[in-house]
Design an enzyme around this catalytic site. Structure first.
Site, PDB file in Angstrom:
ATOM      1  N   TRP A 180       1.277   5.595  -1.846  1.00 46.81           N
ATOM      2  CA  TRP A 180       1.014   6.522  -2.936  1.00 46.81           C
ATOM      3  C   TRP A 180       2.106   6.550  -3.993  1.00 46.81           C
ATOM      4  O   TRP A 180       1.878   7.051  -5.089  1.00 46.81           O
ATOM      5  CB  TRP A 180       0.795   7.926  -2.368  1.00 46.81           C
ATOM      6  CG  TRP A 180      -0.635   8.155  -1.991  1.00 46.81           C
ATOM      7  CD1 TRP A 180      -1.380   7.408  -1.119  1.00 46.81           C
ATOM      8  CD2 TRP A 180      -1.497   9.183  -2.496  1.00 46.81           C
ATOM      9  NE1 TRP A 180      -2.653   7.924  -1.033  1.00 46.81           N
ATOM     10  CE2 TRP A 180      -2.752   9.015  -1.859  1.00 46.81           C
ATOM     11  CE3 TRP A 180      -1.326  10.226  -3.384  1.00 46.81           C
ATOM     12  CZ2 TRP A 180      -3.833   9.864  -2.119  1.00 46.81           C
ATOM     13  CZ3 TRP A 180      -2.397  11.070  -3.634  1.00 46.81           C
ATOM     14  CH2 TRP A 180      -3.641  10.888  -3.008  1.00 46.81           C
ATOM     15  N   TYR A 202       0.822  -1.212   0.000  1.00 48.59           N
ATOM     16  CA  TYR A 202       0.000   0.000   0.000  1.00 48.59           C
ATOM     17  C   TYR A 202       0.859   1.266   0.000  1.00 48.59           C
ATOM     18  O   TYR A 202       1.890   1.325   0.668  1.00 48.59           O
ATOM     19  CB  TYR A 202      -0.922   0.039   1.233  1.00 48.59           C
ATOM     20  CG  TYR A 202      -1.758   1.285   1.222  1.00 48.59           C
ATOM     21  CD1 TYR A 202      -2.871   1.368   0.400  1.00 48.59           C
ATOM     22  CD2 TYR A 202      -1.379   2.408   1.942  1.00 48.59           C
ATOM     23  CE1 TYR A 202      -3.610   2.536   0.320  1.00 48.59           C
ATOM     24  CE2 TYR A 202      -2.119   3.585   1.868  1.00 48.59           C
ATOM     25  CZ  TYR A 202      -3.224   3.637   1.054  1.00 48.59           C
ATOM     26  OH  TYR A 202      -3.943   4.805   0.968  1.00 48.59           O
TER      27      TYR A 202
HETATM   28  N1  LIG Z   1      -2.138   8.715  12.108  1.00 44.47           N
HETATM   29  C1  LIG Z   1      -2.466   8.817  10.826  1.00 44.47           C
HETATM   30  N2  LIG Z   1      -1.863   8.016   9.921  1.00 44.47           N
HETATM   31  C2  LIG Z   1      -2.200   8.099   8.623  1.00 44.47           C
HETATM   32  C3  LIG Z   1      -3.162   9.030   8.176  1.00 44.47           C
HETATM   33  C4  LIG Z   1      -3.788   9.865   9.158  1.00 44.47           C
HETATM   34  O1  LIG Z   1      -4.654  10.698   8.835  1.00 44.47           O
HETATM   35  N3  LIG Z   1      -3.402   9.743  10.451  1.00 44.47           N
HETATM   36  N4  LIG Z   1      -3.485   9.108   6.844  1.00 44.47           N
HETATM   37  C5  LIG Z   1      -3.374   7.852   6.118  1.00 44.47           C
HETATM   38  C6  LIG Z   1      -3.597   8.037   4.695  1.00 44.47           C
HETATM   39  S1  LIG Z   1      -5.099   8.700   4.239  1.00 44.47           S
HETATM   40  C7  LIG Z   1      -2.711   7.618   3.745  1.00 44.47           C
HETATM   41  S2  LIG Z   1      -3.179   7.687   2.099  1.00 44.47           S
HETATM   42  C8  LIG Z   1      -1.401   7.055   4.108  1.00 44.47           C
HETATM   43  C9  LIG Z   1      -0.270   7.447   3.153  1.00 44.47           C
HETATM   44  O2  LIG Z   1       0.795   6.568   3.312  1.00 44.47           O
HETATM   45  P1  LIG Z   1       1.881   6.340   2.162  1.00 44.47           P
HETATM   46  O3  LIG Z   1       1.259   6.440   0.818  1.00 44.47           O
HETATM   47  O4  LIG Z   1       2.621   5.101   2.476  1.00 44.47           O
HETATM   48  O5  LIG Z   1       2.829   7.602   2.383  1.00 44.47           O
HETATM   49  P2  LIG Z   1       3.887   8.281   1.418  1.00 44.47           P
HETATM   50  O6  LIG Z   1       4.741   9.106   2.296  1.00 44.47           O
HETATM   51  O7  LIG Z   1       3.203   8.955   0.297  1.00 44.47           O
HETATM   52  O8  LIG Z   1       4.727   7.040   0.913  1.00 44.47           O
HETATM   53  C10 LIG Z   1       5.044   6.818  -0.432  1.00 44.47           C
HETATM   54  C11 LIG Z   1       6.475   6.294  -0.499  1.00 44.47           C
HETATM   55  O9  LIG Z   1       6.762   5.941  -1.853  1.00 44.47           O
HETATM   56  C12 LIG Z   1       8.085   6.379  -2.175  1.00 44.47           C
HETATM   57  N5  LIG Z   1       8.142   6.533  -3.631  1.00 44.47           N
HETATM   58  C13 LIG Z   1       7.863   7.604  -4.405  1.00 44.47           C
HETATM   59  N6  LIG Z   1       7.980   7.297  -5.709  1.00 44.47           N
HETATM   60  C14 LIG Z   1       8.335   6.000  -5.781  1.00 44.47           C
HETATM   61  C15 LIG Z   1       8.586   5.116  -6.856  1.00 44.47           C
HETATM   62  O10 LIG Z   1       8.505   5.446  -8.023  1.00 44.47           O
HETATM   63  N7  LIG Z   1       8.921   3.831  -6.533  1.00 44.47           N
HETATM   64  C16 LIG Z   1       9.028   3.419  -5.249  1.00 44.47           C
HETATM   65  N8  LIG Z   1       9.357   2.149  -5.026  1.00 44.47           N
HETATM   66  N9  LIG Z   1       8.802   4.241  -4.208  1.00 44.47           N
HETATM   67  C17 LIG Z   1       8.451   5.510  -4.471  1.00 44.47           C
HETATM   68  C18 LIG Z   1       8.266   7.661  -1.403  1.00 44.47           C
HETATM   69  O11 LIG Z   1       9.639   7.921  -1.213  1.00 44.47           O
HETATM   70  C19 LIG Z   1       7.510   7.338  -0.095  1.00 44.47           C
HETATM   71  O12 LIG Z   1       8.358   6.791   0.864  1.00 44.47           O
HETATM   72  O13 LIG Z   1      -1.060   7.436   5.439  1.00 44.47           O
HETATM   73  C20 LIG Z   1      -2.075   7.077   6.370  1.00 44.47           C
HETATM   74  N10 LIG Z   1      -1.595   7.272   7.718  1.00 44.47           N
HETATM   75  N1  LIG Z   2      -1.289  18.815   1.257  1.00 44.61           N
HETATM   76  C1  LIG Z   2      -1.724  17.548   1.382  1.00 44.61           C
HETATM   77  N2  LIG Z   2      -2.953  17.226   0.934  1.00 44.61           N
HETATM   78  C2  LIG Z   2      -3.419  15.956   1.053  1.00 44.61           C
HETATM   79  C3  LIG Z   2      -2.622  14.928   1.613  1.00 44.61           C
HETATM   80  C4  LIG Z   2      -1.331  15.295   2.111  1.00 44.61           C
HETATM   81  O1  LIG Z   2      -0.580  14.455   2.648  1.00 44.61           O
HETATM   82  N3  LIG Z   2      -0.916  16.602   1.974  1.00 44.61           N
HETATM   83  N4  LIG Z   2      -3.113  13.640   1.690  1.00 44.61           N
HETATM   84  C5  LIG Z   2      -4.218  13.289   0.800  1.00 44.61           C
HETATM   85  C6  LIG Z   2      -4.869  12.050   1.207  1.00 44.61           C
HETATM   86  S1  LIG Z   2      -4.084  10.564   0.872  1.00 44.61           S
HETATM   87  C7  LIG Z   2      -6.092  12.005   1.776  1.00 44.61           C
HETATM   88  S2  LIG Z   2      -6.836  10.508   2.135  1.00 44.61           S
HETATM   89  C8  LIG Z   2      -6.839  13.222   2.052  1.00 44.61           C
HETATM   90  C9  LIG Z   2      -7.439  13.176   3.460  1.00 44.61           C
HETATM   91  O2  LIG Z   2      -8.417  14.129   3.593  1.00 44.61           O
HETATM   92  P1  LIG Z   2      -9.056  14.375   5.028  1.00 44.61           P
HETATM   93  O3  LIG Z   2      -9.230  13.099   5.715  1.00 44.61           O
HETATM   94  O4  LIG Z   2     -10.230  15.235   4.826  1.00 44.61           O
HETATM   95  O5  LIG Z   2      -7.860  15.210   5.686  1.00 44.61           O
HETATM   96  P2  LIG Z   2      -7.329  15.432   7.162  1.00 44.61           P
HETATM   97  O6  LIG Z   2      -6.427  16.605   7.037  1.00 44.61           O
HETATM   98  O7  LIG Z   2      -6.757  14.204   7.735  1.00 44.61           O
HETATM   99  O8  LIG Z   2      -8.608  15.808   7.995  1.00 44.61           O
HETATM  100  C10 LIG Z   2      -9.366  16.949   7.662  1.00 44.61           C
HETATM  101  C11 LIG Z   2      -9.825  17.626   8.887  1.00 44.61           C
HETATM  102  O9  LIG Z   2     -10.799  16.852   9.553  1.00 44.61           O
HETATM  103  C12 LIG Z   2     -10.801  17.244  10.894  1.00 44.61           C
HETATM  104  N5  LIG Z   2     -11.173  16.120  11.720  1.00 44.61           N
HETATM  105  C13 LIG Z   2     -10.425  15.052  12.058  1.00 44.61           C
HETATM  106  N6  LIG Z   2     -11.132  14.219  12.841  1.00 44.61           N
HETATM  107  C14 LIG Z   2     -12.339  14.791  13.009  1.00 44.61           C
HETATM  108  C15 LIG Z   2     -13.533  14.425  13.709  1.00 44.61           C
HETATM  109  O10 LIG Z   2     -13.618  13.387  14.353  1.00 44.61           O
HETATM  110  N7  LIG Z   2     -14.592  15.284  13.627  1.00 44.61           N
HETATM  111  C16 LIG Z   2     -14.545  16.442  12.915  1.00 44.61           C
HETATM  112  N8  LIG Z   2     -15.636  17.192  12.851  1.00 44.61           N
HETATM  113  N9  LIG Z   2     -13.436  16.816  12.265  1.00 44.61           N
HETATM  114  C17 LIG Z   2     -12.366  15.992  12.293  1.00 44.61           C
HETATM  115  C18 LIG Z   2      -9.432  17.698  11.264  1.00 44.61           C
HETATM  116  O11 LIG Z   2      -9.515  18.913  11.975  1.00 44.61           O
HETATM  117  C19 LIG Z   2      -8.730  17.811   9.932  1.00 44.61           C
HETATM  118  O12 LIG Z   2      -8.091  19.024   9.758  1.00 44.61           O
HETATM  119  O13 LIG Z   2      -5.993  14.373   1.960  1.00 44.61           O
HETATM  120  C20 LIG Z   2      -5.264  14.396   0.745  1.00 44.61           C
HETATM  121  N10 LIG Z   2      -4.662  15.699   0.605  1.00 44.61           N
HETATM  122 MO   LIG Z   3      -5.132   8.879   1.923  1.00 37.32          MO
END
Ligand SMILES: Nc1nc2c(c(=O)[nH]1)N[C@H]1C(S)=C(S)[C@@H](COP(=O)(O)OP(=O)(O)OC[C@H]3O[C@@H](n4cnc5c(=O)[nH]c(N)nc54)[C@H](O)[C@@H]3O)O[C@H]1N2
Ligand SMILES: Nc1nc2c(c(=O)[nH]1)N[C@H]1C(S)=C(S)[C@@H](COP(=O)(O)OP(=O)(O)OC[C@H]3O[C@@H](n4cnc5c(=O)[nH]c(N)nc54)[C@H](O)[C@@H]3O)O[C@H]1N2
Ligand SMILES: [Mo]
Length: 783
Positions: free
Chosen positions: A119, A117
């Site tokens: 991005w 898993y």
């Molecule tokens: N506590 C908490 N944890 C969370 C979240 C949260 O809200 N709270 N959010 C969650 C969410 S929504 C998401 S989507 C995940 C994201 O989690 P990840 O998608 O695992 O996070 P990234 O840092 O985007 O990791 C992508 C990795 O791919 C590597 N990479 C980039 N390009 C390439 C390539 O071409 N090949 C290879 N092999 N590697 C490459 C980058 O260096 C990086 O280390 O995190 C989750 N974790």
């Molecule tokens: N710049 C930037 N943009 C991103 C990403 C990134 O890493 N960087 N990650 C991308 C990815 S993979 C994803 S999945 C999306 C995630 O998109 P979201 O899940 O919408 O993003 P978050 O910033 O985790 O949360 C949004 C807001 O929800 C509020 N929130 C959290 N928990 C609660 C709750 O229980 N109740 C209420 N009412 N509010 C709450 C927090 O205050 C937070 O600021 O963002 C995407 N966009």
């Molecule tokens: Mo995500």
């Protein structure tokens, strides 16, 4: 003699931008926004540092312990002091091929976990997971993972409530911003409408138009955002803030339904003709079933939102066209599917589902492609083949998989038997960023026999691997890129030669496949593949008129047809943007039923009720989260920490870059606190604090702000894990996932619950250890 600088366009999940490379073909001089992009992301500012940072993986590297002693469970995996040995490509590939062959022969193909898993990077050819899955499929298959960390709970829940096609519409063909501007009086968003989140779109995004569309909507539409953070909504929306404690939205939504019911504001006709279960929900909020009346006073005690505000909001919502938006973050908590379910119930009681600009949305403010329309075409794809291994896990159960082979896992009404995995293969993800309870995760990964990682950088995940293979970055390879809803398919051109001995995944997996007697690349290099993928796409009936590959490449891309509105069969004619499934269903629920057992919106799901789960009821219900139980724990861990997405980077990517570094406080990830909470702990801006949960501890830098509710703290995800001073903290840099709990959303959805955790915060007195997160490991000679 060196050639002059060259400027190239490149695509990332945070948009298209330009880079200038020096005449040496290697040094990145600068990176800046594309003129075409009206709202470019600050993450572009990380590119220059990341490109040739010392944390780049230069050569194939093998962990000393694994190289000397062979595969096997090993507690040294992930130790900061564990040295690596750099080897040449042939040696590394021979080792990986032999180990894959051994594991498959001794333990079967399901013993290889290839879920991988993450991005990775934008680009349709070099998409790391697609490459890896194709390779693994061609060499026997693998245990896979399903769903995502983004909206893993909704992905399981919503098809039960509205059917799969309508669930897909909610995900990718919702009401558009234009629609909102034209029809919506009030958008009520549970969770902030964060501009920073909309800078990101998986796969890339040629032009960030969402912010302009949102700005235009703000001229005609009122916005209310319910969140624990006042600054959680993009300023130009002029949104009104209603404070709500994290993880309590379900109580608030139920109270809103209560007001609609008792004040005669519910749309009884819609509930009767288009929904099932309204009676039971009504009985529940009125307390007929258990004597607990879910009125605004009841909700205030849980949410801290004043009862009067809840009452007033319910009346406002019923007074005009209202769109209920639930951001993704809400379902990343314990029983995370509940707020999505309750939000849909609320929208159903308002009776506007299927009306233009009304009803329910799940993604405004979460992702940049939400509400900006859809591309009327599919995108070029790399064929991944088929996986002969049936075993799977929901992706957020990775630690359980490794810790409990053979155990049963309830999931979506089924029971999955978790296979006995011996080898994990990761490309394009960073589990030591994305997963919860990193201490537990580390224990889990130490049980593997072999862990292979492809990376551009020495991330925490690479630092846990036995074999690390260096990958060329987006800037170092040619690709084509676009995201869903994009306006242009772009040529994302190589700007620089690959770093040191880094290679494309296509090449790495091609050479590995050869060693295993399989064919991964079919004899084509990247340029051959790009031509083939593009021409196959161009020939497809659904594709727009597009020039041949050479012209496309020379022109740098081709514009994609764009439908700002989506219209389906039997739409009301009230507006062009009706989500196809909901609009048709609204107009005639008999002729266009939803794909649910009843054909209607299932406020009560008989299917889910039939699963008879201990933690999920027949409709959305409020239960206090498990982690709040126990007075001792509540007294010790007295703050709710929000762990949300970072503004200046994507997750953990390029955390060493200038834009990300500029956000750090005392060199660490900032933690934001309310002034009352700071004063009570004697803290001021810039202090270094220890943040503790029942799972672990970290160091962070203090930012005091009244933008938070008292009792709530906030940190962004994505600071690189730094376990270099374990006597001080589990992470001295501020990776929130040392704090979060690795408990599933529920036995129904089995998604991540990492969005919040209860913590204690105290000043860190005593020596502050240096941050070593972005240092590469030590290397030793093979000897
Ligand atoms: N506590 C908490 N944890 C969370 C979240 C949260 O809200 N709270 N959010 C969650 C969410 S929504 C998401 S989507 C995940 C994201 O989690 P990840 O998608 O695992 O996070 P990234 O840092 O985007 O990791 C992508 C990795 O791919 C590597 N990479 C980039 N390009 C390439 C390539 O071409 N090949 C290879 N092999 N590697 C490459 C980058 O260096 C990086 O280390 O995190 C989750 N974790
Ligand atoms: N710049 C930037 N943009 C991103 C990403 C990134 O890493 N960087 N990650 C991308 C990815 S993979 C994803 S999945 C999306 C995630 O998109 P979201 O899940 O919408 O993003 P978050 O910033 O985790 O949360 C949004 C807001 O929800 C509020 N929130 C959290 N928990 C609660 C709750 O229980 N109740 C209420 N009412 N509010 C709450 C927090 O205050 C937070 O600021 O963002 C995407 N966009
Ligand atoms: Mo995500």
């Amino acid at each position: 003699m060196t050639s002059p600088e060259t400027t190239t366009e490149t695509s990332a999940h945070w948009g298209t931008f330009r880079v200038e490379v020096a005449g040496d073909g290697e040094t990145l001089l600068r990176a800046w926004a594309h003129d075409d992009d009206p709202d470019a992301a600050p993450a572009i500012g990380n590119a220059v540092d990341a490109h040739r940072h010392r944390s780049r993986v230069a050569r194939p590297a093998v962990r000393r312990g694994w190289l000397d002693e062979g595969p096997g469970a090993d507690d040294r995996r992930g130790d900061v002091d564990e040295p690596y040995v750099e080897v040449d490509w042939d040696t590394a590939l021979d080792l990986v091929a032999a180990e894959l062959r051994r594991v498959r022969a001794e333990h079967g193909d399901a013993a290889v976990f290839g879920g991988s898993y993450g991005w990775g990077s934008a680009g349709r050819l070099h998409h790391a997971q697609s490459q890896l899955h194709r390779f693994l499929n061609r060499t026997g298959g693998y245990t896979r993972s399903v769903n995502d960390y983004s909206r893993g709970a909704s992905a399981v829940l919503l098809p039960h409530l509205v059917g799969a096609p309508a669930a897909l519409d909610l995900r990718s063909r919702p009401a558009s911003w234009q629609h909102v501007a034209e029809h919506t009086d009030l958008v009520v968003s549970f969770g902030g409408l964060r501009r920073s989140n909309t800078w990101v779109v998986p796969g890339g995004h040629a032009r960030h138009r969402g912010s302009d569309l949102a700005r235009r909507a703000a001229a005609t539409t009122a916005f209310v955002h319910l969140s624990a953070q006042r600054d959680d909504a993009w300023e130009e929306l002029g949104a009104e803030w209603v404070g709500v404690m994290p993880g309590t939205d379900v109580a608030l939504m139920l109270a809103l339904v209560h007001v609609l019911v008792v004040d005669g504001l519910a749309d009884e006709e819609f509930l009767r003709t288009h929904c099932v279960g309204a009676e039971r929900v009504r009985a529940y909020v009125l307390g007929h079933s258990d004597g607990v009346v879910r009125d605004p006073e009841w909700a205030e005690a849980i949410t801290r939102t004043p009862a009067a505000s809840i009452r007033a909001l319910a009346h406002r919502m019923a007074a005009g066209r209202t769109l209920v938006n639930v951001v993704y973050a809400l379902q990343r908590g314990e029983r995370g599917e509940q707020p999505v379910w309750a939000g849909l119930i609320l929208a159903a009681f308002l009776g506007q589902v299927g009306l233009p600009g009304g009803g329910f949305a799940h993604g405004f403010g979460s992702m940049g492609d939400y509400g900006v329309g859809v591309a009327g075409t599919r995108l070029p794809v790399l064929d991944q083949g088929t996986n002969p291994v049936p075993d799977l896990i929901p992706c957020a159960r990775i630690a359980d998989l490794l810790l409990h082979p053979g155990a049963d896992l309830p999931y979506d009404g089924r029971v999955l038997r978790m296979p006995d995995v011996r080898l994990a293969y990761w490309a394009g993800g960073n589990p030591f960023h994305h997963h919860q309870d990193l201490r537990r995760l580390r224990t889990a990964f130490r049980r593997l026999e072999t862990f292979v990682v492809h990376e551009t950088h020495w991330t925490a995940t690479a630092r846990h691997a036995d074999v690390v293979l260096p990958v060329a970055s987006t800037l170092e390879r040619d690709d084509v890129a676009a995201g869903a809803g994009d306006t242009r398919l772009r040529a994302s051109k190589r700007a620089s030669r690959p770093y040191a001995e880094a290679r494309e995944e296509l090449w790495i997996l091609g050479r590995l496949a050869e060693r295993l007697g399989a064919d991964h690349d079919e004899g084509l290099d990247a340029s051959g593949w790009l031509r083939r993928m593009y021409e196959e796409w161009r020939a497809a009936p659904s594709s727009p008129p597009a020039p041949d590959f050479d012209t496309f490449w020379a022109e740098g891309g081709v514009d994609l047809p764009h439908e700002p509105y989506t219209a389906g069969p039997g739409t009301t004619g009230d507006g062009p943007g009706d989500g196809p499934a909901f609009a048709a269903f609204r107009a005639d629920p008999v002729a266009h039923p939803l794909a649910t057992p009843s054909g209607r919106i299932e406020l009560v799901s008989s299917t889910i009720e039939g699963f008879d789960l201990p933690d999920v009821d027949a409709h959305a219900t409020w239960r206090e989260p498990e982690q709040w139980w126990g007075a001792a724990s509540a007294a010790t861990y007295d703050l709710h920490l929000l762990c949300n997405q970072p503004s200046s980077r994507l997750h953990s990517q390029q955390d060493m870059g200038a834009a990300s570094r500029a956000t750090k406080v005392a060199g660490r990830e900032p933690v934001r606190l309310h002034p009352d909470d700071a004063t009570a702990r004697g803290l001021v801006d810039g202090d270094v604090v220890r943040v503790r949960s029942e799972r672990g501890s970290l160091l962070a830098g203090v930012v005091v702000t009244d933008a938070l509710l008292p009792g709530v703290a906030q940190m962004h995800t994505g600071a690189w894990f730094d376990p270099s001073a374990p006597d001080v903290a589990d992470c001295v840099h501020g990776n929130v996932n040392v704090l979060t709990r690795d408990v599933p959303t529920s036995t129904l959805t089995q998604a991540t619950s990492g969005a919040h955790v209860r913590v204690a915060i105290e000043r860190h007195d005593g020596p502050v250890p240096p941050v070593r997160a972005h240092e590469p490991p030590t290397f030793e000679a093979r000897a």
